[in-house]
Design a protein around this motif. Structure first.
Motif, PDB file in Angstrom:
ATOM      1  N   LEU A 202      39.353 -29.800  40.689  1.00 26.60           N
ATOM      2  CA  LEU A 202      39.607 -29.227  42.013  1.00 26.60           C
ATOM      3  C   LEU A 202      39.402 -27.719  41.995  1.00 26.60           C
ATOM      4  O   LEU A 202      39.010 -27.132  43.012  1.00 26.60           O
ATOM      5  N   ILE A 203      39.657 -27.098  40.846  1.00 25.19           N
ATOM      6  CA  ILE A 203      39.373 -25.667  40.707  1.00 25.19           C
ATOM      7  C   ILE A 203      37.865 -25.434  40.804  1.00 25.19           C
ATOM      8  O   ILE A 203      37.398 -24.493  41.451  1.00 25.19           O
ATOM      9  N   THR A 204      37.104 -26.318  40.165  1.00 22.50           N
ATOM     10  CA  THR A 204      35.646 -26.222  40.252  1.00 22.50           C
ATOM     11  C   THR A 204      35.184 -26.399  41.694  1.00 22.50           C
ATOM     12  O   THR A 204      34.291 -25.684  42.159  1.00 22.50           O
ATOM     13  N   ALA A 205      35.795 -27.342  42.406  1.00 22.88           N
ATOM     14  CA  ALA A 205      35.435 -27.571  43.806  1.00 22.88           C
ATOM     15  C   ALA A 205      35.750 -26.346  44.659  1.00 22.88           C
ATOM     16  O   ALA A 205      34.952 -25.945  45.519  1.00 22.88           O
ATOM     17  N   THR A 206      36.888 -25.738  44.418  1.00 24.86           N
ATOM     18  CA  THR A 206      37.254 -24.524  45.154  1.00 24.86           C
ATOM     19  C   THR A 206      36.276 -23.394  44.856  1.00 24.86           C
ATOM     20  O   THR A 206      35.846 -22.664  45.751  1.00 24.86           O
ATOM     21  N   SER A 207      35.911 -23.272  43.593  1.00 29.41           N
ATOM     22  CA  SER A 207      34.924 -22.267  43.198  1.00 29.41           C
ATOM     23  C   SER A 207      33.602 -22.511  43.912  1.00 29.41           C
ATOM     24  O   SER A 207      32.951 -21.569  44.388  1.00 29.41           O
ATOM     25  N   ALA A 208      33.201 -23.772  43.999  1.00 34.08           N
ATOM     26  CA  ALA A 208      31.952 -24.122  44.672  1.00 34.08           C
ATOM     27  C   ALA A 208      31.990 -23.707  46.145  1.00 34.08           C
ATOM     28  O   ALA A 208      31.026 -23.146  46.674  1.00 34.08           O
ATOM     29  N   LEU A 209      33.102 -23.974  46.814  1.00 31.14           N
ATOM     30  CA  LEU A 209      33.229 -23.596  48.217  1.00 31.14           C
ATOM     31  C   LEU A 209      33.136 -22.082  48.384  1.00 31.14           C
ATOM     32  O   LEU A 209      32.488 -21.585  49.308  1.00 31.14           O
ATOM     33  N   ASN A 210      33.782 -21.353  47.479  1.00 29.07           N
ATOM     34  CA  ASN A 210      33.742 -19.890  47.542  1.00 29.07           C
ATOM     35  C   ASN A 210      32.329 -19.353  47.325  1.00 29.07           C
ATOM     36  O   ASN A 210      31.988 -18.260  47.785  1.00 29.07           O
ATOM     37  N   GLN A 211      31.510 -20.121  46.611  1.00 31.33           N
ATOM     38  CA  GLN A 211      30.131 -19.713  46.332  1.00 31.33           C
ATOM     39  C   GLN A 211      29.150 -20.231  47.387  1.00 31.33           C
ATOM     40  O   GLN A 211      27.944 -20.010  47.277  1.00 31.33           O
ATOM     41  N   GLY A 212      29.668 -20.902  48.404  1.00 29.44           N
ATOM     42  CA  GLY A 212      28.800 -21.427  49.452  1.00 29.44           C
ATOM     43  C   GLY A 212      28.087 -22.697  49.074  1.00 29.44           C
ATOM     44  O   GLY A 212      27.064 -23.056  49.682  1.00 29.44           O
ATOM     45  N   ARG A 213      28.594 -23.399  48.075  1.00 31.37           N
ATOM     46  CA  ARG A 213      27.989 -24.660  47.658  1.00 31.37           C
ATOM     47  C   ARG A 213      28.612 -25.831  48.431  1.00 31.37           C
ATOM     48  O   ARG A 213      29.724 -25.745  48.941  1.00 31.37           O
ATOM     49  N   GLU A 214      27.881 -26.938  48.450  1.00 32.54           N
ATOM     50  CA  GLU A 214      28.404 -28.157  49.072  1.00 32.54           C
ATOM     51  C   GLU A 214      29.331 -28.873  48.091  1.00 32.54           C
ATOM     52  O   GLU A 214      29.069 -28.906  46.890  1.00 32.54           O
ATOM     53  N   VAL A 215      30.403 -29.456  48.618  1.00 29.98           N
ATOM     54  CA  VAL A 215      31.336 -30.227  47.788  1.00 29.98           C
ATOM     55  C   VAL A 215      31.375 -31.657  48.305  1.00 29.98           C
ATOM     56  O   VAL A 215      31.539 -31.902  49.504  1.00 29.98           O
ATOM     57  N   PHE A 216      31.194 -32.598  47.386  1.00 34.95           N
ATOM     58  CA  PHE A 216      31.192 -34.022  47.710  1.00 34.95           C
ATOM     59  C   PHE A 216      32.332 -34.700  46.943  1.00 34.95           C
ATOM     60  O   PHE A 216      32.642 -34.312  45.813  1.00 34.95           O
ATOM     61  N   ALA A 217      32.928 -35.694  47.558  1.00 34.93           N
ATOM     62  CA  ALA A 217      34.024 -36.412  46.906  1.00 34.93           C
ATOM     63  C   ALA A 217      33.911 -37.903  47.194  1.00 34.93           C
ATOM     64  O   ALA A 217      33.617 -38.304  48.330  1.00 34.93           O
ATOM     65  N   VAL A 218      34.139 -38.704  46.156  1.00 35.84           N
ATOM     66  CA  VAL A 218      34.133 -40.150  46.311  1.00 35.84           C
ATOM     67  C   VAL A 218      35.544 -40.597  46.686  1.00 35.84           C
ATOM     68  O   VAL A 218      36.490 -40.334  45.937  1.00 35.84           O
ATOM     69  N   PRO A 219      35.736 -41.233  47.833  1.00 35.62           N
ATOM     70  CA  PRO A 219      37.084 -41.645  48.235  1.00 35.62           C
ATOM     71  C   PRO A 219      37.750 -42.520  47.181  1.00 35.62           C
ATOM     72  O   PRO A 219      37.105 -43.353  46.548  1.00 35.62           O
ATOM     73  N   GLY A 220      39.035 -42.295  46.995  1.00 40.94           N
ATOM     74  CA  GLY A 220      39.800 -43.083  46.037  1.00 40.94           C
ATOM     75  C   GLY A 220      40.880 -43.881  46.733  1.00 40.94           C
ATOM     76  O   GLY A 220      41.198 -43.651  47.907  1.00 40.94           O
ATOM     77  N   GLY A 221      41.473 -44.818  46.007  1.00 40.34           N
ATOM     78  CA  GLY A 221      42.564 -45.612  46.562  1.00 40.34           C
ATOM     79  C   GLY A 221      43.782 -44.764  46.856  1.00 40.34           C
ATOM     80  O   GLY A 221      44.107 -43.848  46.096  1.00 40.34           O
ATOM     81  N   ILE A 222      44.485 -45.057  47.929  1.00 39.80           N
ATOM     82  CA  ILE A 222      45.632 -44.231  48.307  1.00 39.80           C
ATOM     83  C   ILE A 222      46.814 -44.408  47.355  1.00 39.80           C
ATOM     84  O   ILE A 222      47.727 -43.578  47.334  1.00 39.80           O
ATOM     85  N   PHE A 223      46.816 -45.465  46.560  1.00 44.74           N
ATOM     86  CA  PHE A 223      47.886 -45.668  45.598  1.00 44.74           C
ATOM     87  C   PHE A 223      47.483 -45.239  44.185  1.00 44.74           C
ATOM     88  O   PHE A 223      48.278 -45.365  43.247  1.00 44.74           O
ATOM     89  N   SER A 224      46.262 -44.764  44.046  1.00 39.30           N
ATOM     90  CA  SER A 224      45.763 -44.377  42.732  1.00 39.30           C
ATOM     91  C   SER A 224      45.991 -42.889  42.478  1.00 39.30           C
ATOM     92  O   SER A 224      45.634 -42.056  43.317  1.00 39.30           O
ATOM     93  N   PRO A 225      46.585 -42.531  41.319  1.00 40.76           N
ATOM     94  CA  PRO A 225      46.768 -41.109  41.007  1.00 40.76           C
ATOM     95  C   PRO A 225      45.445 -40.344  41.004  1.00 40.76           C
ATOM     96  O   PRO A 225      45.377 -39.200  41.451  1.00 40.76           O
ATOM     97  N   GLY A 226      44.388 -40.998  40.535  1.00 45.70           N
ATOM     98  CA  GLY A 226      43.088 -40.350  40.483  1.00 45.70           C
ATOM     99  C   GLY A 226      42.417 -40.239  41.840  1.00 45.70           C
ATOM    100  O   GLY A 226      41.412 -39.540  41.984  1.00 45.70           O
ATOM    101  N   GLY A 227      42.971 -40.909  42.832  1.00 44.91           N
ATOM    102  CA  GLY A 227      42.411 -40.830  44.173  1.00 44.91           C
ATOM    103  C   GLY A 227      43.015 -39.719  45.005  1.00 44.91           C
ATOM    104  O   GLY A 227      42.422 -39.278  45.993  1.00 44.91           O
TER     105      GLY A 227
END
Length: 383
Positions: A259-284
């Motif tokens: 998520l730090i990398t994703a925030t860095s990407a946004l600050n650099q004007g890069r696109e951020v993509f995320a694969v939806p996860g299960g709402i009960f999954s810690p990794g989601g």
């Protein structure tokens, strides 16, 4: 542990600096406290004479606008660093150096704030690595779902000639690198330490494979000998996103380096993509929060490829080689920017026939020079 590359790189242009100059650039990169801002001030004050900057006294360093603490740290560390020996050590380990001055410096990275003056590389970089890259990051504690998702996206992207950038960490990073190699694609592993210290050690064989396969490189902004201390990882993440056109997070808990990398990407004007996860999954939880905050939700590779205008990558590469720019392309390029411009405005401003503008825009899009963002609006490509 060390990774030795015994084969010459397929893509490594000669440095724009003399070897003597390069030795001083490397030496400065070893000085704790002198980062991109301080180094730029030294280059400006000493008119690119890095040897004079290295030998400067306290008064000259003050004049170059270095603060007192940085000056004290530099003067304390300087006697322990011998520039020519630093260069020779890198040569023995077959570690390449790319600087701000080199044409081979990644163009995407050069655009970001605080781009490192020196990059250390083991392996080889190709033209595609400079332009067609996507970062894939995620949790170290990967679920079966996270593995499946990462393998699918990494394999399909790598087969499409998109270089996979990641951080050599356990979990998602390891699967992303390995999958890219397995399908014959390319990958860049960005380290939070020197290239003579592979971290985590369990990934030594993977690092060796990346180098010896000719399918990628290990890359870092940290000089030899630097250990993977916790404070180095944000800088590593900053580099991953800076090298990439976009960042894909495949699985991540709420508190994750991904998520730090994703925030860095946004600050650099890069696109951020995320694969939806299960709402009960810690990794989601982490990826779902990214989507709530505006990241692009993706369920297949086309969601990414179309967003980044990479759907005709092989054709773009061929067209760039075969088809030179012409006066009409130059005219339209001068009217385009990173803000969307409608075709009608381009026709009016260029004073070219409508059918000519339409045909030239199609060809420029095929060559990857521009991209259409909907409704016949066009912008310059990031590459």
């Amino acid at each position: 542990m060390e990774v030795h590359d015994n084969t010459p790189p397929r893509y490594y242009p000669s440095t724009a600096l003399s070897l003597d100059e390069l030795a001083y650039w490397i030496a400065f990169s070893r000085v704790s406290g002198i980062g991109p801002v301080s180094f730029k001030r030294l280059l400006d004050y000493f008119a690119d004479d890095v040897e004079s900057a290295w030998q400067a006294d306290s008064k000259a360093l003050h004049a170059a606008r270095l603060n007192q603490h940085t000056i004290e740290q530099f003067l304390k560390q300087r006697p322990k660093i011998i520039p020519q020996q630093e260069l020779e050590r890198l040569e023995r380990l077959r570690v390449w150096v790319i600087t701000w001055r080199d044409e081979s410096y990644p163009p995407l990275l050069k655009k970001i704030e605080y781009a490192p003056p020196v990059l250390y590389v083991c392996g080889n970089l190709t033209e595609d690595d400079r332009h067609y890259t996507l970062g894939i990051v995620g949790t170290r504690k990967m679920s079966t779902y996270g593995r499946q998702v990462t393998e699918r996206f990494a394999s399909e992207l790598a087969r499409s000639r998109i270089t996979i950038v990641s951080g050599l960490a356990l979990g998602v990073d390891t699967v992303a690198h390995t999958t890219a190699l397995d399908v014959g694609g390319r990958t860049i592993a960005v380290l939070a330490c020197g290239l003579d210290v592979i971290y985590p050690a369990v990934n030594h064989d993977l690092a060796k494979r990346i180098v010896e396969s000719g399918q990628g490189a290990l890359l870092t902004s940290f000089p030899l000998g630097v250990k993977p201390e916790s404070g180095n990882f944000p800088a590593r993440n900053h580099l991953i996103s800076g090298l990439s056109q976009g960042i894909l997070v495949t699985e991540a808990p709420p508190k994750s380096g991904a998520l730090i990398t994703a925030t860095s990407a946004l600050n650099q004007g890069r696109e951020v993509f995320a694969v939806p996860g299960g709402i009960f999954s810690p990794g989601g939880a982490g990826v779902n929060k990214l989507i709530q905050d505006g990241a692009h939700p993706v369920t297949n590779v086309n969601d990414i490829v179309n967003n980044l205008n990479l759907f005709m990558l092989s054709q773009q590469v061929e067209a760039q080689v075969i088809l030179p720019e012409n006066a009409e392309e130059q005219k339209l390029l001068s009217l385009l920017s990173h803000e969307a411009c409608h075709i009608d405005e381009l026709i009016r401003e260029s004073q070219l026939p409508a059918n000519t503008v339409s045909a030239v825009l199609t060809m420029m899009e095929l060559k990857g020079m521009i991209r259409q963002v909907g409704g016949m609006h066009y912008v310059l490509s990031e590459t």
